[in-house]
Write an enzyme that holds these catalytic residues in place. Structure first.
Site, PDB file in Angstrom:
ATOM      1  N   GLU B 231       0.874  -1.185   0.000  1.00 26.74           N
ATOM      2  CA  GLU B 231       0.000   0.000   0.000  1.00 26.74           C
ATOM      3  C   GLU B 231       0.904   1.226   0.000  1.00 26.74           C
ATOM      4  O   GLU B 231       2.017   1.176   0.485  1.00 26.74           O
ATOM      5  CB  GLU B 231      -0.840   0.060   1.282  1.00 26.74           C
ATOM      6  CG  GLU B 231      -1.726  -1.120   1.545  1.00 26.74           C
ATOM      7  CD  GLU B 231      -2.110  -1.175   3.030  1.00 26.74           C
ATOM      8  OE1 GLU B 231      -2.291  -0.110   3.635  1.00 26.74           O
ATOM      9  OE2 GLU B 231      -2.206  -2.290   3.566  1.00 26.74           O
ATOM     10  N   LYS B 233       2.514   4.401   1.391  1.00 26.44           N
ATOM     11  CA  LYS B 233       2.728   4.838   2.761  1.00 26.44           C
ATOM     12  C   LYS B 233       2.345   6.309   2.838  1.00 26.44           C
ATOM     13  O   LYS B 233       3.040   7.172   2.324  1.00 26.44           O
ATOM     14  CB  LYS B 233       4.193   4.656   3.176  1.00 26.44           C
ATOM     15  CG  LYS B 233       4.378   5.008   4.623  1.00 26.44           C
ATOM     16  CD  LYS B 233       5.787   4.886   5.110  1.00 26.44           C
ATOM     17  CE  LYS B 233       5.846   5.226   6.584  1.00 26.44           C
ATOM     18  NZ  LYS B 233       5.014   6.373   6.996  1.00 26.44           N
ATOM     19  N   ARG B 238      -1.230   8.734  11.839  1.00 27.50           N
ATOM     20  CA  ARG B 238      -1.766   7.398  12.067  1.00 27.50           C
ATOM     21  C   ARG B 238      -2.866   7.495  13.111  1.00 27.50           C
ATOM     22  O   ARG B 238      -2.705   8.165  14.136  1.00 27.50           O
ATOM     23  CB  ARG B 238      -0.628   6.509  12.579  1.00 27.50           C
ATOM     24  CG  ARG B 238      -1.005   5.069  12.866  1.00 27.50           C
ATOM     25  CD  ARG B 238      -0.893   4.236  11.631  1.00 27.50           C
ATOM     26  NE  ARG B 238      -1.232   2.838  11.883  1.00 27.50           N
ATOM     27  CZ  ARG B 238      -0.359   1.897  12.236  1.00 27.50           C
ATOM     28  NH1 ARG B 238       0.908   2.217  12.426  1.00 27.50           N
ATOM     29  NH2 ARG B 238      -0.763   0.650  12.394  1.00 27.50           N
ATOM     30  N   ARG B 253      -1.750   8.045  16.968  1.00 25.59           N
ATOM     31  CA  ARG B 253      -0.766   7.052  17.395  1.00 25.59           C
ATOM     32  C   ARG B 253      -0.110   7.457  18.705  1.00 25.59           C
ATOM     33  O   ARG B 253       0.329   6.638  19.477  1.00 25.59           O
ATOM     34  CB  ARG B 253       0.295   6.893  16.305  1.00 25.59           C
ATOM     35  CG  ARG B 253       1.021   5.606  16.393  1.00 25.59           C
ATOM     36  CD  ARG B 253       2.273   5.668  15.576  1.00 25.59           C
ATOM     37  NE  ARG B 253       3.396   6.072  16.379  1.00 25.59           N
ATOM     38  CZ  ARG B 253       4.561   6.387  15.892  1.00 25.59           C
ATOM     39  NH1 ARG B 253       4.749   6.393  14.593  1.00 25.59           N
ATOM     40  NH2 ARG B 253       5.545   6.717  16.686  1.00 25.59           N
ATOM     41  N   GLU B 281      -5.046   6.163   8.291  1.00 26.12           N
ATOM     42  CA  GLU B 281      -4.310   7.413   8.262  1.00 26.12           C
ATOM     43  C   GLU B 281      -5.280   8.586   8.212  1.00 26.12           C
ATOM     44  O   GLU B 281      -6.163   8.627   7.367  1.00 26.12           O
ATOM     45  CB  GLU B 281      -3.406   7.425   7.016  1.00 26.12           C
ATOM     46  CG  GLU B 281      -2.252   8.375   7.102  1.00 26.12           C
ATOM     47  CD  GLU B 281      -1.023   7.762   7.799  1.00 26.12           C
ATOM     48  OE1 GLU B 281      -1.107   6.596   8.233  1.00 26.12           O
ATOM     49  OE2 GLU B 281      -0.011   8.454   7.900  1.00 26.12           O
ATOM     50  N   LYS B 403       8.209  -0.710   6.348  1.00 22.52           N
ATOM     51  CA  LYS B 403       7.996   0.486   5.522  1.00 22.52           C
ATOM     52  C   LYS B 403       9.166   0.586   4.550  1.00 22.52           C
ATOM     53  O   LYS B 403      10.330   0.444   4.941  1.00 22.52           O
ATOM     54  CB  LYS B 403       7.823   1.738   6.375  1.00 22.52           C
ATOM     55  CG  LYS B 403       8.768   1.931   7.522  1.00 22.52           C
ATOM     56  CD  LYS B 403       8.352   3.156   8.326  1.00 22.52           C
ATOM     57  CE  LYS B 403       9.227   3.321   9.548  1.00 22.52           C
ATOM     58  NZ  LYS B 403       8.736   4.361  10.462  1.00 22.52           N
TER      59      LYS B 403
END
Lengths: 343, 536
Positions: B231, B233, B238, B253, B281, B403
């Site tokens: 996907e 990034k 987050r 987050r 996100e 990532k």
């Protein structure tokens, strides 16, 4: 023009024609003490305290050394020169310079608390006082050394109980000797790094210190270090040289440990706030005790400290010197010795 | 306070995780119930409401020590922590004229709480009383910290979870979940917080986020691309969207409850099935089209959300995982299954503010690698690679999620200002401002304080101490001599900086000993990057 000038080679006495703690080679150098940022090699003639001579010989090699004892007066080109105890490390001295009734005193590095081995600091009356300011902020306030020694002894005993060696990190000249005295009360065998061993040998040979130590070497079986007490220079921290002591805890002995962040940065298990310099109050009381009309402030928090002195009515200016890097330089030098353990 | 202070001392006296856990364990076995809850709260960043400003603390401290305020400030710049600065100063100037006391941690927290609406004199009284009756630097440090900030003493959320798991004999994942979210340490008991009944009582509780490490090897090392889901990034915040018992929560987050900051999400709430938790996100976007992150920074900085800023910086939620459905914890199901369920939920909601973070399908890693070069056009930073059969883990873990970011942009620049850091960088110049050349002048464009080794920081520190031009206050102007390569993730126009640009996540890539200040990049170079990749 002042009796002492601040030049690019160091403090220079114009009338006497000599330098104090020059950072470049000169003809005549008066040395306050044996730390590497104050005692540089290459000068033709050195004048220092009797106790400093063996230290300088050890660190700078052979040269032309003249020695005096505290309060002994010499006349150099009509200038009266004498050394006075600074209480910083063994042999460390303030330098008093007098010409036609005008008196300058350079403190060198100093501390007001008597450590029992460096001689007791005594303020010297003067017109102009040149002072260090390593810990020239009011957050630096030292506890009595006995208090710290007790903590240190406790720490060692606790480590022993938990099956761990205690590694104390301290400069080989000054801090190491104070610590050796304190820890010799809880252990008979003190293992030390080569740099400290060599310094200690010099001091023992001249009856300047009394604690006997054992040199750490590859020949010694590892079992010797179990629950042992080890003293090493800060440069040894984090090197593979330390592996043989596992399991161990480390403690750094330095005034900088007053602030937690410094302790965390160094990744030590423990920080003992033990300094060979004055705390803030020590600096203030010493400056006041000299009765000086003018103070010059160097290495440390000189800008802040100078501003404060002026606010409380002491005429002060800051001067730039090359002092105050003993930590960096000694650490590097000692790291070198780690790579060449025989030297 | 002595008991808690001895815990703090023990935690700070060791760098070893096991010793820290041991100290916490011992504390939790012996401390009073209310203090324990406060310790969990304090060490996980939940501090009591601030009732005395730091300005007042400084003034009262200066007064008590009879020092000029500027000198207290100078001390603070060197120590890097106001609570510690004050604790050290009080300790240095303390005259024993008050009976020592050993009140509980909760006692002091309540004392501060009670003066919320009191007069300045009454608040001062509480402060002075504490400074005088407490006995050590650590005790006073804690006392000040209760007002002024979070305890950074090397206890991470993870460490706290491990210690509590040992004390309660519960699974760490269960603990992590129970101590997250919104709870009031003044009202909840230790048992309520950690046992089942407590966790049911709180619908707001988010799951601990699963975080990825950067992929340092080539993706081929991960095996077949077939086993992986890629996907984009996204460059946003987050977050988790939670709907339970018809209540709606948005968590970041950083475990910050941000429901009020994103009213656009309210319609999603109405449409979501009850008992749902989405991971995704929070992103500035028009529907499914992301906009520059700089807009988000603008929006987040505002205290009040105006209609204007909501129009300028609208947000969508790009969902990429489903953690709970029908009140059932989905985290142990494989990603492929969670993804299918997620797609259905998003379809069901069918609202432009809730987007599915799309899966990028490529036949080979090479194909994906080439596509990655286009990340910036998509306002993305690269790819997330997730193993299709991965469960949703707790915290930062290697192996199943990675990532895979685009290489950053870089610029050679010169350091012009320096400031002392805090924490373990106390009394060290570690925060720098960098400039590029514009004709004969230097134009500052970024600040950075990471990327050098401790040894390099020490060298720069020594340089700053020797080459400082101005000497008071926290910032030193230094001789523009040291050249660094600065890396950053994004670039945008900005009127906050003289240079007219703002870069994102700037950090020092390396010290360019080989370059002189006249060889650094220019403002034109920056502008060119702005044109190429600029996002505003």
């Amino acid at each position: 023009m002042g009796l002492i000038q601040f030049t690019d080679k160091g403090l220079f006495c114009t009338k006497g024609g000599f330098y104090i703690d020059p950072w470049r080679p000169v003809d005549h150098a008066i040395i306050t003490h044996g730390h590497s940022d104050h005692a540089k090699g290459g000068s033709k003639n050195y004048l220092c305290h009797t106790y400093s001579k063996p230290i300088l010989q050890h660190r700078l090699g052979e040269a032309n050394y003249q020695t005096v004892v505290w309060d002994q007066k010499l006349t150099i080109n009509g200038v009266t020169v004498s050394l006075h105890p600074a209480g910083h490390v063994i042999g460390s001295s303030q330098v008093r310079v007098e010409y036609k009734g005008e008196v300058y005193v350079f403190s060198g590095d100093y501390k007001t608390e008597d450590d029992g081995i460096s001689g007791a600091f005594a303020p010297v009356r003067c017109h102009t006082f040149i002072t260090e300011s390593t810990f020239g902020l009011p957050i630096y306030k030292w506890k009595p050394q006995q208090h710290i020694y007790n903590d240190m002894q406790q720490w060692i005993l606790q480590n022993k109980q938990e099956g761990k060696a205690s590694v104390l990190l301290a400069y080989s000249l000054g801090k190491a000797q104070r610590i050796l005295g304190a820890i010799s009360q809880v252990t008979d065998e003190i293992y030390v790094h080569g740099a400290i061993y060599n310094m200690q040998e010099v001091l023992l040979a001249h009856q300047l210190h009394h604690v006997k130590v054992i040199r750490i070497s590859n020949e010694l079986p590892k079992e010797k270090y179990r629950n042992a007490v080890i003293v090493a220079p800060p440069g040894a921290d984090g090197t593979s040289w330390m592996k043989k002591f596992t399991p161990y805890r480390t403690a750094i002995c330095s005034g900088w440990m007053q602030v937690r962040g410094n302790q965390r940065r160094r990744n030590a298990d423990k920080g003992f706030v033990l300094s060979d310099h004055c705390d803030f109050e020590g600096l203030l009381s010493s400056i006041k005790a000299t009765g000086c009309e003018k103070a010059f402030v160097t290495h440390g928090f000189q800008s802040v400290f100078t501003k404060y002195l002026n606010e409380i009515g002491i005429d002060a200016s800051e001067v730039k010197t090359a002092y105050g890097n003993e930590a960096e330089e000694e650490t590097e030098k000692e790291a070198d010795q780690l790579n060449h353990p025989s030297s | 306070m002595k008991f808690f202070a001895s815990l703090v001392d023990r935690l700070m006296a060791t760098t070893k995780t096991n010793e820290k856990i041991g100290a916490l364990e011992e504390y939790f076995h012996n401390a009073s119930d209310r203090d324990k809850v406060w310790v969990i709260a304090l060490f996980t960043g939940r501090r009591p409401k601030r009732t005395i400003s730091s300005t007042l603390l400084r003034v009262w401290c200066a007064e008590y020590c009879q020092l000029p305020l500027w000198l207290v400030e100078e001390c603070y710049h060197t120590v890097g922590d106001l609570s510690e600065t004050i604790a050290l100063l009080i300790d240095a100037y303390y005259t024993p004229d008050t009976h020592p006391a050993d009140h509980s941690l909760t006692h002091y927290i309540e004392a501060f709480h009670q003066v919320e609406k009191a007069t300045e004199a009454e608040r001062k009284q509480v402060m002075l009383q504490g400074w005088k009756e407490l006995q050590t630097v650590t005790e006073r440090f804690i006392f000040n910290k209760l007002l002024s900030g979070s305890f950074r003493i090397g206890v991470s959320q993870q460490l706290m979870v491990k210690a509590l798991a040992k004390v309660t004999q519960l699974e760490p994942a269960v603990i992590a979940h129970r101590i997250s979210g919104k709870w009031d340490p003044g009202k909840i008991t230790f048992d309520e917080l950690l046992n089942d009944a407590g966790s049911l009582a709180d619908d707001s509780r988010p799951y601990p986020f699963y975080l990825a490490y950067p992929l340092e090897a080539e993706p081929e090392s991960l095996g077949s691309i077939e086993d992986w889901q890629a996907e984009w990034k996204w460059d946003g915040i987050r977050g988790q969207l939670i709907k339970r018992n018809n209540e709606f929560f948005v968590w970041s987050r950083g475990e910050e409850l941000m429901t009020d900051k994103f009213p656009e999400y309210d319609p999603i709430c109405k449409l979501l099935p009850d008992g749902t938790v989405l991971d995704g996100e929070i992103i500035v976007a028009n529907g499914n089209e992301p906009l520059p992150f700089s807009l988000m920074q603008k929006r987040i900085g505002r205290k009040n959300l105006s209609n204007k800023i909501m129009q300028e910086a609208p947000v969508s939620f790009f969902a990429y995982d489903l953690l709970e459905l029908n009140f059932e914890d989905y985290r142990s199901r494989p990603l492929a299954e969670r993804r299918l369920a997620l797609e259905q939920v998003v379809k069901l909601v069918n609202h432009e503010k809730l987007q599915l973070s799309s899966v990028v399908t490529c036949a080979t890693w090479q194909e994906l690698r080439e596509l990655r070069e286009e990340s910036r056009q998509h306002y993305a930073e690269g790819f997330m690679l997730k193993r299709k059969d991965s469960v949703y883990q707790t915290g930062r873990k290697r192996g199943d999620w990675w990532k895979w970011k685009l290489d950053p942009m870089t610029i050679d620049c010169v350091m012009i200002y320096a400031q002392k850091g805090s924490g373990r960088r106390s009394n060290l110049y570690t925060d720098y401002t960098f400039a590029v050349r514009d004709g004969d002048s230097l134009v500052p464009f970024a600040k950075a304080y990471s990327g050098l080794t401790d040894k390099e920081f020490a060298q720069v520190d020594a340089f700053v101490k020797r080459n400082a031009i101005e000497k008071f206050g926290p910032v030193r102007t230094v001789k523009p001599d040291l050249v660094f390569e600065l890396a950053f993730e994004g670039i945008a126009e900005s009127n906050r900086h003289k240079s007219g640009v703002a870069v994102r996540f700037p950090r020092i890539k390396r010290w360019r000993h080989d370059k002189k200040p006249d060889e650094i990049n220019t403002l034109d170079d920056l502008r060119q990057l702005l044109e190429l990749y600029g996002t505003n």
